[in-house]
Design an enzyme around this catalytic site. Structure first.
Site: not given
Length: 335
Positions: A105, A279, A244, A255-256, A138, A136, A191, A10
């Site tokens: 990341k 993921v 972020d 997602r996290n 987003s 950042g 983060k 995505s």
């Protein structure tokens, strides 16, 4: 300008859409044949962003060489655990003297390398001054929806940073450049660990007080490890730090945070991952962050407890209880 984007998740798709929206010719690397056909024929990423129409200047290809060779800029956005293998495959035909922008990341499991360290280890020195890192607050869907967004662009080369800044900046997408590569990467990676904790808190039914506490103390942990690695503390107050962190801990599209929320509700990690399309980087990053904190001798209470929950099957309720029972501390110092 012709741009190759490595990664059709995505976020990679959203960045490609932004750049195509600006009029650039963008080729997206996809492994999935039906996804490629959907993007090229219907202008829809049917796997990750099925509800959005992509610009006609965004196309997809399964051939990594086609995506990379001869391009004026490369954007790299695969999951961080896949990055080493991809770089080893493309470096023989990676164009020289063009910006290479990483949007991945994470901290590599085993080696504990940051994404910048992976790039600088795997690519020859002639590429290093052209490397930059985008991070950042987003969410991909909001970029595609043209919601006003800001991010950081980090590079050790001011020339590269400013060039990438100009290429990405648009009516709804504003960029700030910084030389602090380490700070931007640490904030963008860790983060996700704190977002897992925030999700658990929400899943257990705790309120906004608890979430605010986790964000505040989480920023403390991120800053501590960042300073130890040589980051500028001010970076953690910017888009790739606090910005972020807030978005990922509070936003419903995270997602996290979603993984943490479902853990808090009583699901197992195996159950959650079996149904995920994308993921959640924080799961692998938690292991690396825990090992890195042990190696550096830094106390990171939230990270440690998230690690125990993910990898030692600790009950989420016990995680919160143990965090609250810790020794009392003085405020205003990085402890």
């Amino acid at each position: 300008m012709k741009i190759g984007v490595i990664g059709s998740g995505s976020f990679g798709t959203a960045l490609g859409s932004l750049l195509a929206d600006k009029g650039y010719e963008v080729t997206l690397w996809c492994r999935n044949d039906s996804q490629i056909e959907s993007i090229n024929r219907n202008h829809i990423n049917n796997k990750h962003l099925p509800d959005f129409t992509l610009p006609e200047k965004l196309t997809a290809s399964k051939d990594l060489r086609t995506v990379v060779q001869g391009k004026d800029m490369i954007v790299s956005s695969p999951p961080s655990h896949a990055l080493t293998e991809i770089l080893r495959e493309i470096k023989e035909y990676l164009p020289e003297k063009v910006p290479i922008v990483s949007a991945s990341k994470g901290i590599e499991n085993g080696t504990l390398r940051l994404v910048s360290e992976i790039f600088e280890s795997e690519l020859p020195g002639k590429y290093h001054s052209y490397l930059s890192y985008l991070s950042g607050p987003s969410f991909a869907k909001e970029i595609i929806q043209k919601v006003p967004t800001i991010v950081s662009i980090a590079s050790r080369s001011e020339t590269t940073a400013r060039k990438v800044q100009e290429i990405f900046s648009f009516l709804y997408f504003r960029t700030y450049w910084t030389p602090d590569v380490i700070g931007v990467e640490v904030g963008g990676s860790l983060k996700n660990v704190i977002a897992l904790a925030a999700g658990v808190s929400d899943g257990l039914g705790f309120g906004q007080n608890t979430r605010a506490a986790l964000i505040t103390r989480g920023l403390n942990e991120i800053t501590k490890i960042g300073l130890k690695l040589g980051a500028d503390p001010m970076t953690f107050l910017g888009p790739s730090g606090m910005g972020d962190l807030i978005l990922t801990c509070c936003g419903g599209q995270s997602r996290n945070r979603t993984v943490g929320f479902r853990l808090g509700k009583g699901e197992t990690l195996e159950q959650i991952l079996s149904g995920m399309n994308e993921v959640a980087e924080g799961i692998k990053t938690t292991q690396s962050a825990y090992e890195l904190s042990q190696k550096l001798g830094i106390e990171m209470a939230i990270t440690n407890e998230v690690y125990k929950m993910l990898y030692e099957d600790k009950n989420p309720k016990e995680v919160v209880k143990d965090l609250m029972k810790r020794d009392l501390k003085r405020e205003g110092v990085l402890v």
